[in-house]
Design an enzyme around this catalytic site. Structure first.
Site, mmCIF file in Angstrom:
data_model
loop_
_atom_site.group_PDB
_atom_site.id
_atom_site.type_symbol
_atom_site.label_atom_id
_atom_site.label_comp_id
_atom_site.label_asym_id
_atom_site.label_seq_id
_atom_site.Cartn_x
_atom_site.Cartn_y
_atom_site.Cartn_z
ATOM 1 N N PHE A 11 32.340 -14.939 58.569
ATOM 2 C CA PHE A 11 33.255 -15.513 59.567
ATOM 3 C C PHE A 11 32.984 -14.940 60.973
ATOM 4 O O PHE A 11 32.516 -15.661 61.873
ATOM 5 C CB PHE A 11 34.681 -15.238 59.073
ATOM 6 C CG PHE A 11 35.770 -15.424 60.066
ATOM 7 C CD1 PHE A 11 35.896 -16.607 60.772
ATOM 8 C CD2 PHE A 11 36.702 -14.405 60.288
ATOM 9 C CE1 PHE A 11 36.919 -16.785 61.692
ATOM 10 C CE2 PHE A 11 37.726 -14.573 61.194
ATOM 11 C CZ PHE A 11 37.833 -15.760 61.906
ATOM 12 N N LEU A 76 28.443 -5.726 59.987
ATOM 13 C CA LEU A 76 29.675 -6.378 59.521
ATOM 14 C C LEU A 76 29.720 -6.536 58.011
ATOM 15 O O LEU A 76 30.778 -6.855 57.448
ATOM 16 C CB LEU A 76 29.800 -7.776 60.147
ATOM 17 C CG LEU A 76 29.749 -7.870 61.677
ATOM 18 C CD1 LEU A 76 29.808 -9.321 62.114
ATOM 19 C CD2 LEU A 76 30.887 -7.105 62.315
ATOM 20 N N TYR A 151 40.304 0.094 50.775
ATOM 21 C CA TYR A 151 39.664 -0.555 51.920
ATOM 22 C C TYR A 151 39.835 0.314 53.169
ATOM 23 O O TYR A 151 38.876 0.549 53.911
ATOM 24 C CB TYR A 151 40.284 -1.938 52.122
ATOM 25 C CG TYR A 151 39.733 -2.707 53.294
ATOM 26 C CD1 TYR A 151 38.476 -3.308 53.242
ATOM 27 C CD2 TYR A 151 40.474 -2.868 54.461
ATOM 28 C CE1 TYR A 151 37.975 -4.038 54.312
ATOM 29 C CE2 TYR A 151 39.994 -3.593 55.538
ATOM 30 C CZ TYR A 151 38.746 -4.179 55.457
ATOM 31 O OH TYR A 151 38.257 -4.897 56.527
#
Ligand code: NAD
Length: 319
Positions: A11, A76, A151
């Site tokens: 994205f 990323l 995370y």
């Protein structure tokens, strides 16, 4: 410039590809297509200054060579999304930490030290709910976050690695704490709220609000995010910085649901869903998340071009 983008079929990454291709840079994308899709890169596939390799950053044998070629690297590639974070905790930690470390090691061992832009997250602020979140404040990873903790930990570890390689080996790092980023090409199936709400509203299905809806978030259009990120990297030069990247307009999730219904002209109703029902486990959601953007603005003069209404309208158009 020579630009390497790991996770560039995803994205945010694919919008960075658009930005650098429009500028005439040489762009090389490495992505294992675990959540990214090749279609996000379709506009560039035939361009001589674009190259794509389907590969895993943990194992790809060409990583050192491509890192040595790059002037700037956007890292990323990561396991993202609440559903995957809960379902695959080991993969989250392994991919996010070992992938970052492997990339920084390659940058250290090459002759030229490229600038590395690392994708961190507002999740590193944990349950620091009371404040507008500033880069200098203490980070509070909390077990109240349940398995999502993994995370946050992975992103804090990435930040620590970035700072360490910067201080010990002179690799300039821009550590970008992304707040909720939204816009074209984001997919909802991993737990992202805006694409899910838009899809439900367009189909006149109930909008499922998880965890009460009083929690607030600040949503930044990805087309603004990538401009801000590039501006920050350019202005940082050979220095290392941690910076919030996002939008400081704050909205509750329930108000977001109402806004999406209104923009879509939808007859959807709102349906409350408990977090346990939504994600299969209990955790305490972060109540408030809003970035202090004074550092980003001070260093780059950055201003947003997209309102949340415009972003939602664009998503409704393509749905
Ligand atoms: P995304 O899933 O669309 O992008 C991640 C990309 O990395 C995907 O294309 C995926 O296929 C790729 N990838 C995953 N593991 C890989 C591996 N081992 N090797 C190579 N490629 C791999 O998600 P996104 O929203 O674009 O996120 C990009 C980055 O920004 C991530 O690091 C994420 O943690 C961070 N971030 C995003 C947000 C947000 O709101 N979107 C917020 C905070 C942080």
């Amino acid at each position: 410039m020579h630009i390497l983008i790991t996770g560039g079929a995803g994205f945010i990454g694919s919008h960075l590809v658009d930005l650098h291709m429009a500028r005439g840079d040489q762009v090389h994308v490495v992505d294992d297509l675990s959540t990214g899709v090749r279609a996000n890169l379709a506009a560039h596939e035939d361009q001589p200054n674009f190259r794509f390799d389907e590969a895993d950053v943990l194992t790809w044998d060409q990583l050192d060579r491509v890192v040595g070629w790059a002037d700037r690297i956007y890292h990323l590639a990561a396991v993202v999304g609440v559903y995957r974070v809960i379902a695959e905790p080991t993969k989250v930690l392994a991919t996010n930490i070992a992938g970052c470390e492997r990339l920084l090691r390659a940058a250290r061992d090459g002759g030229w030290k490229p600038q590395v832009v690392l994708a961190s997250s507002s999740e590193v602020y944990g349950h620091n709910d009371e404040h507008i979140l500033h880069e200098d404040q203490e980070l509070t990873v909390s077990t109240r976050a349940g398995t999502r903790w993994g995370y946050s930990v992975s992103k804090i570890a990435d930040e620590a690695l970035g700072l360490s390689y910067s201080q010990r080996f002179g690799i300039p790092a821009v550590i970008s704490r992304f707040f909720n980023t939204v816009g074209p090409r984001q997919i909802g199936r991993y737990g992202m709220v805006v694409p899910r709400f838009v899809a439900q509203a367009v189909r006149n299905e109930p909008i499922t609000v998880f965890g009460g809806g009083a929690q607030t978030r600040s949503f930044c259009d990805v087309r603004d995010t990538v401009v801000a990120l590039d501006a920050m990297a350019t202005s940082s030069g050979r220095e290392t910085h941690i910076v919030n990247v996002g939008n400081d307009r704050e909205i509750s999730i329930r108000d977001l649901a109402d806004l999406v219904i209104q923009r879509a002209g939808s007859s959807s109703t709102i349906k409350d869903v408990a977090l346990r029902e939504a994600y299969g486990e209990d955790f305490e959601d972060i109540r408030r998340r809003r970035p202090d953007l004074s550092k980003l603005r001070g260093m780059t003069g950055f201003e947003h071009r997209f309102t949340l209404e415009q972003t939602i309208d664009d998503l409704i158009d393509v749905e």
